[in-house]
Enzyme design. Structure first.
Site, PDB file in Angstrom:
ATOM      1  CB  CYS A 154      -4.254   1.407  -0.823  1.00 36.00           C
ATOM      2  SG  CYS A 154      -2.703   2.100  -1.397  1.00 36.00           S
TER       3      CYS A 154
ATOM      4  CB  CYS B 228       4.855  -1.774  -8.440  1.00 41.88           C
ATOM      5  SG  CYS B 228       3.750  -1.019  -7.228  1.00 41.88           S
TER       6      CYS B 228
ATOM      7  CB  CYS C 214      -0.993   0.002   1.158  1.00 39.82           C
ATOM      8  SG  CYS C 214      -0.283   0.218   2.790  1.00 39.82           S
TER       9      CYS C 214
END
Length: 281
Positions: free
Chosen positions: A199, A207, A123
């Site tokens: 989230c 990422c 998150c």
């Protein structure tokens, strides 16, 4: 496809339209509200609307009304047709020239047969939701899973309400701390089997490309740390997040991982994340 392919490539040649497309790819199979897309990409609503319309006309994005909200998702069937056309035309279907687009092991999942599966929860702050998920998986199925968590922009410390709730539930909190994604990069880092974002903000960000192509899914839920009101109301938000994550993690831990093929496993973890999200929509 002769006319569609040039149009699709031209649409994706625009940097900001490509950014919208890539964000929706990261969130697939989620259907994302336009407001969330605009906020994540820093676009004016009118600008985003024009980009979504262009992507829709090109057959790359589909629109769906859920209640009063319009939501958007990649049209994966059309996208596959596009890639199949390009690659078959490029290499005449020769696998030694163009590697397959789909993951291997569709008739068995031998790669997933192991003593312990490594799981990463992500998150933004790594102070509440991902910490809860790490603690829950470690206690509920620590004999088969190695649980980790990290944040795209980690907070200095774990949220005190998250710690209080976990302690009340009997979890060991001694090892819990916010960590950056960089802590899990490099040759010495664990090779994850599963990566889950919990989230929306983290799911909307780019990422790292994780080695070994772990199964990934988005299990988004509201941030309990953002709850307002009395201390009791704030704790209720954490209890709701805890219950939702525990239900998802128990469903995940119950999957027959060693016998599911890659595609079936991906569908299963996607569905786990979508079930309660659909109920809230």
């Amino acid at each position: 496809m002769e006319r569609e392919i040039p149009a699709r490539l031209a649409i994706l040649g625009h940097p900001q339209r490509l950014a919208v497309f890539r964000l929706l790819m990261r969130r697939y199979p989620d259907r994302v509200p336009a407001g969330e897309l605009a906020a994540a990409l820093g676009l004016k609503p009118s600008t985003l609307s024009a980009y979504l319309s262009a992507l829709g006309r090109a057959g790359l994005v589909r629109q769906e009304r859920i209640g009063t909200s319009l939501r958007y998702a990649i049209d994966m069937a059309e996208l596959r047709r596009t890639f199949d056309y390009l690659l078959l035309d490029c290499c005449r279907g020769r696998p030694e020239l163009c590697p397959p687009l789909h993951f291997p092991s569709t008739n068995g999942n031998s790669e997933m047969k192991k003593d312990k599966y490594k799981v990463l929860f992500i998150c933004t702050g790594n102070s509440a939701r991902s910490i809860l998920a790490e603690a829950i998986l470690r206690r509920e199925a620590g004999d088969r899973f190695e649980a980790h968590s990290a944040g795209t922009r980690p907070r200095p410390a774990v949220n005190p309400l998250a710690l209080a709730l976990l302690e009340r539930q009997g979890h060991d909190v001694s090892t819990l701390r916010p960590k950056t994604l960089a802590a899990y990069e490099g040759p010495e880092a664990p090779r994850f089997d599963f990566v889950f974002t919990v989230c929306d903000q983290a799911a909307n960000e780019e990422c790292p490309v994780w080695p070994g192509q772990p199964v990934s899914a988005h299990w988004g839920l509201p941030d309990p740390a953002a709850a307002e009101g009395t201390d009791a109301e704030k704790m209720l938000a954490f209890q709701t997040a805890y219950r939702t994550l525990r239900n998802r993690i128990l469903a995940f831990a119950a999957l027959p991982l060693a016998t599911l093929d890659r595609l079936s496993l991906q569908r299963a973890v996607d569905e786990i994340g979508r079930a309660e999200t659909q109920e809230r929509a």
